[in-house]
Design an enzyme around this catalytic site. Sequence first.
Site, mmCIF file in Angstrom:
data_model
loop_
_atom_site.group_PDB
_atom_site.id
_atom_site.type_symbol
_atom_site.label_atom_id
_atom_site.label_comp_id
_atom_site.label_asym_id
_atom_site.label_seq_id
_atom_site.Cartn_x
_atom_site.Cartn_y
_atom_site.Cartn_z
ATOM 1 N N GLY A 46 0.938 -1.272 -0.068
ATOM 2 C CA GLY A 46 -0.047 0.038 -0.089
ATOM 3 C C GLY A 46 1.041 1.035 -0.040
ATOM 4 O O GLY A 46 2.026 1.237 0.442
ATOM 5 N N GLN A 51 2.903 9.940 1.095
ATOM 6 C CA GLN A 51 4.357 9.318 1.354
ATOM 7 C C GLN A 51 5.349 9.657 0.247
ATOM 8 O O GLN A 51 6.536 9.457 0.335
ATOM 9 C CB GLN A 51 4.233 7.845 1.398
ATOM 10 C CG GLN A 51 3.580 7.302 2.593
ATOM 11 C CD GLN A 51 3.474 5.826 2.578
ATOM 12 O OE1 GLN A 51 2.417 5.346 2.088
ATOM 13 N NE2 GLN A 51 4.173 4.889 3.301
ATOM 14 N N CYS A 91 5.410 -0.389 7.383
ATOM 15 C CA CYS A 91 5.008 0.781 6.625
ATOM 16 C C CYS A 91 6.418 1.468 5.784
ATOM 17 O O CYS A 91 7.639 1.260 6.142
ATOM 18 C CB CYS A 91 4.841 1.906 7.428
ATOM 19 S SG CYS A 91 4.460 3.803 6.596
ATOM 20 N N LEU A 92 6.236 1.785 4.625
ATOM 21 C CA LEU A 92 7.194 1.949 3.796
ATOM 22 C C LEU A 92 8.134 3.253 4.191
ATOM 23 O O LEU A 92 9.066 3.434 3.876
ATOM 24 C CB LEU A 92 6.733 2.112 2.222
ATOM 25 C CG LEU A 92 6.412 1.015 1.442
ATOM 26 C CD1 LEU A 92 5.921 1.312 0.114
ATOM 27 C CD2 LEU A 92 7.466 -0.014 1.441
ATOM 28 N N HIS A 133 -4.735 1.958 7.421
ATOM 29 C CA HIS A 133 -3.458 2.451 7.691
ATOM 30 C C HIS A 133 -3.130 3.435 6.346
ATOM 31 O O HIS A 133 -2.539 4.692 6.877
ATOM 32 C CB HIS A 133 -2.292 1.192 7.513
ATOM 33 C CG HIS A 133 -0.915 1.736 7.248
ATOM 34 N ND1 HIS A 133 -0.024 1.023 8.117
ATOM 35 C CD2 HIS A 133 -0.329 2.282 6.406
ATOM 36 C CE1 HIS A 133 0.913 1.540 7.898
ATOM 37 N NE2 HIS A 133 1.007 2.317 6.871
ATOM 38 N N GLU A 134 -3.397 3.228 5.090
ATOM 39 C CA GLU A 134 -3.189 4.320 4.117
ATOM 40 C C GLU A 134 -4.082 5.550 4.232
ATOM 41 O O GLU A 134 -3.717 6.630 3.934
ATOM 42 C CB GLU A 134 -3.448 3.567 2.839
ATOM 43 C CG GLU A 134 -2.603 2.258 2.457
ATOM 44 C CD GLU A 134 -1.217 2.493 2.666
ATOM 45 O OE1 GLU A 134 -0.809 3.737 2.455
ATOM 46 O OE2 GLU A 134 -0.362 1.538 2.981
ATOM 47 N N HIS A 137 -2.484 7.987 6.476
ATOM 48 C CA HIS A 137 -1.438 8.759 5.970
ATOM 49 C C HIS A 137 -1.974 10.058 5.486
ATOM 50 O O HIS A 137 -1.495 11.032 5.472
ATOM 51 C CB HIS A 137 -0.720 8.073 4.905
ATOM 52 C CG HIS A 137 0.419 6.885 5.242
ATOM 53 N ND1 HIS A 137 1.349 7.542 5.923
ATOM 54 C CD2 HIS A 137 0.442 5.855 5.145
ATOM 55 C CE1 HIS A 137 2.206 6.298 6.157
ATOM 56 N NE2 HIS A 137 1.759 5.348 5.575
HETATM 57 ZN ZN ZN Z 1 2.496 3.574 5.616
#
Ligand code: ZN
Length: 167
Positions: A46, A51, A91-92, A133-134, A137
């Site tokens: 995701g 991000q 998380c990236l 989660h996304e 962000h």
């Molecule tokens: Zn994330």
Amino acid sequence: MALLDILTVPDVRLQKIARPVQEVDDSIRALVDDMFDTMYDAPGIGLAATQINVHKRIVVMDLSEDKSEPIVLINPELVAQDGEKTMQEGCLSIPGVFEDITRAAVVTVRALGRDGAEFEREADGLLAACIQHEMDHLDGKLFLDYLTPLKRSRIVKKMEKQQRNAR
Ligand code: ZN
């Protein structure tokens, strides 16, 4: 194909609140495609526009093993949520860190797709966690915000150290 740079903690730009997309036009579709390229390359399941330092309400996801189930959420809203479930999340933007996070177990999300058409989708399991989660962000929130202040500051210090060492 374009790969975009992914912001990592403690970059304050991850705390910006994203604005709604006014119109799903070719420029938005090009951005969505670049986001998929970036997410698959990372690799991740995701990615929110926040991000990659684009503060528009766009999320891409794909939980499949073979890039066969791309999901695009533009201007997503949770219209229903139920239950509680704790799952390990990564998380990236926080590479190498995995923590147990409790979120709603089942959610219904309403969003626009890549074609600009509105749809609703019910999700549970990993997909439900990923959607929440996304979407966090887009509101400038990270899974770190669910942890105790002590745990959070330990992780932020670890990230700062990693970045110093990478330089
Ligand atoms: Zn994330």
